[in-house]
Write a protein that holds these residues in place. Structure first.
Motif, short mmCIF file in Angstrom:
data_model
loop_
_atom_site.label_atom_id
_atom_site.label_comp_id
_atom_site.label_asym_id
_atom_site.label_seq_id
_atom_site.Cartn_x
_atom_site.Cartn_y
_atom_site.Cartn_z
N ASN A 7 -0.93 -8.44 14.36
CA ASN A 7 -2.36 -8.54 14.04
C ASN A 7 -3.17 -8.15 15.26
O ASN A 7 -2.93 -8.64 16.36
CB ASN A 7 -2.70 -9.97 13.61
N TRP A 59 0.42 -0.50 6.01
CA TRP A 59 -0.52 0.52 6.46
C TRP A 59 0.09 1.43 7.51
O TRP A 59 -0.34 2.58 7.67
CB TRP A 59 -1.79 -0.14 7.01
N ASP A 105 -4.99 -8.17 3.03
CA ASP A 105 -4.65 -6.78 3.34
C ASP A 105 -5.57 -5.82 2.58
O ASP A 105 -6.04 -6.12 1.48
CB ASP A 105 -3.20 -6.47 2.96
#
Length: 528
Positions: free
Chosen positions: A516, A227, A221
């Motif tokens: 992802n 995030w 990360d």
């Protein structure tokens, strides 16, 4: 009693101390070992000048050999007392001698494993010394302790204590822990790319370790908080309690991915693709212009370690981002891998899939303007008691802007229109980083947005973004003007200040925030 001893007995204390100081500081680097023969010459000198009895002398030696101004600026005047500095002097040279002996850079004993408190102390000390460096600290670490050689062994030796070579040989991922994070930051802070020949052997050496850490976004990360949260509640990593200048501080180490990306694009990046002759890589700290206050470059990086250790995290700007830092023209590159390779990586493939995969890069230029929303004030200049109007937190894939947002720029500012709100928000533009930012105080800033445009080999694009208050995390949405290039989200940190680089990863905006996505690296440096 000897004639020499009697002669010293007659000397005033301040004269003896000055003699001892000049003897101890004959050389810039290394411990004050030349002082020992003088102390052993007679008992009266030893009683007057030993480190146990003369703390003032110790503090003078410390200030001669190490940088102190940044620590006083950040921690307060209490760290500069003779008692504190004498203890810090001893501690530092004990640690520097251990680094010099390279007792922990390789796997020789169980102490070098990832939970070793000794290695933790060494790495934290070296990292904080670099954040406080005004010229003296880096000299002690580089010329006396041999920190660069220590780091090369730690990361790239077959028996390196990072275990990177061993894990990669077994086709497993390098460990993402506190020691490796601090060691990767130190590798970047000490990096001098021009010292390494551009050979296939060096390329393989660096790429083997740096490439997986830089490219594997699903494994490493770029931030310790989610995030996709604009106002996160807490950090995902427990803070570390460290002893610095005889006081305990809670600090959260920065992530390993950011310096890995910077190092990868500095050492390996210039060898990639058709732009290798033109692009020289990001500005490394070693090449920053020399100044009396080099440590000012790292104020935000220090504050980020402090801020992320708080629970709950701050929801206001508190020093992890310097006002005006993104204002100006930026140049750099973004990289991308073959889509099939990255899809296989997300499906669980091992790091070997990245070893021989193609990594392409394109240059790009950004022209950014930074605007700030400040606390509302009454006619008397005092902040209003009521809560000031603010911009809502929107879709993280749109750089946290609410849907339907409209931004109208004008001289010295911008009007931001949010659907559902009666009045627009008035943002002010600040001077570029390094210029006097009158009227802007960190505590008064509610929001920071960025507006701009740029171009790459793929065409012209527009950029809008926001800065996260708690840690200075930057999110920028890049949208191409023509064709079907689409939108791409850039996320990362500004490492350093006026001489620093904005670096991190871009990703597609079609994958859900919690999933992802297709990602790559980028680095942007201020045009000089």
């Amino acid at each position: 009693m000897s004639t020499q001893a009697v002669a010293f007995d007659w000397l005033p204390q301040e004269v003896m101390e000055n003699i001892a100081f000049f003897v101890a500081t004959t050389t810039d680097v290394g411990p004050p070992s030349d002082l020992l023969p003088l102390l052993l010459s007679c008992r009266s000198l030893y009683r007057a000048l030993s480190f146990d009895t003369n703390l003032h002398l110790c503090s003078r030696i410390f200030e001669s050999k190490f940088d102190l101004s940044a620590a006083v600026r950040r921690l307060g005047q209490q760290v500069a007392t003779p008692d504190v500095l004498s203890k810090e002097l001893r501690k530092r040279f004990v640690c520097l001698k251990r680094i010099r002996a390279r007792a922990d850079s390789q796997i020789r004993t169980p102490d070098t494993m990832s939970n070793s408190p000794i290695v933790s102390e060494l790495l934290w000390l070296a990292y904080l010394m670099m954040l406080e460096n005004d010229g003296k600290n880096v000299k002690q670490l580089r010329e006396y302790a041999g920190m660069e050689q220590w780091l090369m062994e730690y990361w790239f030796d077959d028996e390196g204590a990072s275990l990177a070579s061993k894990t990669l040989l077994e086709d497993e991922w390098p460990l993402d822990n506190e020691h490796n994070s601090l060691a990767m930051w130190l590798f970047w802070l000490f990096l001098r790319p021009d010292r390494f020949q551009r050979t296939e052997r060096n390329y393989r050496t660096f790429a083997t370790v740096l490439k997986p850490t830089a490219l594997a976004a699903n494994k490493y990360d770029i931030c310790h908080t989610p995030w996709e949260d604009f106002v996160p509640k807490s950090c995902l990593l427990e803070p570390t309690c460290i002893n610095h200048y005889s006081n305990s501080y809670q600090l959260t180490p920065p992530t390993m991915a950011i310096p890995a990306i910077l190092s990868y694009l500095s050492l390996v990046g210039p060898l990639l693709g058709p732009t290798r002759v033109v692009y020289k890589g990001p500005h490394t700290p070693n090449n920053f212009p020399s100044s009396l206050n080099q440590s000012l470059e790292w104020e935000a990086d220090w504050q980020r370690c402090m801020n992320l250790a708080e629970n709950p995290l701050a929801s206001q700007f508190s020093g992890a981002y310097k006002v005006g830092s993104l204002q100006g023209v930026w140049e750099g590159v973004f990289t991308y891998t073959e889509f099939t390779t990255y899809a296989a990586l997300l499906s669980g493939r091992s790091p070997s899939i990245l070893h021989n995969c193609m990594v392409a890069q394109h240059r790009q230029t950004w022209k950014l303007r930074e605007y700030h929303l400040t606390v509302s004030r009454g006619a008397d200049g005092i902040a209003d008691g009521a809560e000031s109007p603010s911009l809502s937190s929107g879709d993280p894939l749109k750089a946290f802007f609410p849907s339907g947002i409209r931004i109208h720029e004008h001289a010295g500012g911008a009007e931001v229109h949010e659907p559902g709100k009666m009045a627009p928000l008035s943002y002010r533009q600040s001077p570029a980083c390094g210029e006097e930012a009158k009227g802007f105080k960190c505590a008064e800033i509610q929001d920071i947005i960025v507006v701009g445009e740029g171009h790459s080999a793929w065409g012209q694009f527009n950029v809008i973004g926001r800065v996260r208050p708690c840690d200075g995390f930057v999110s920028l949405l890049k949208e191409y003007v023509e064709g079907d290039r689409g939108q791409w989200l850039y996320r990362g940190y500004l490492v350093g200040s006026i001489n620093g680089s904005l670096t991190g990863r871009w990703r597609d905006t079609l994958s859900l925030p919690g999933a992802n996505g297709y990602e790559g690296c980028f680095v942007m440096s201020r045009r000089r």
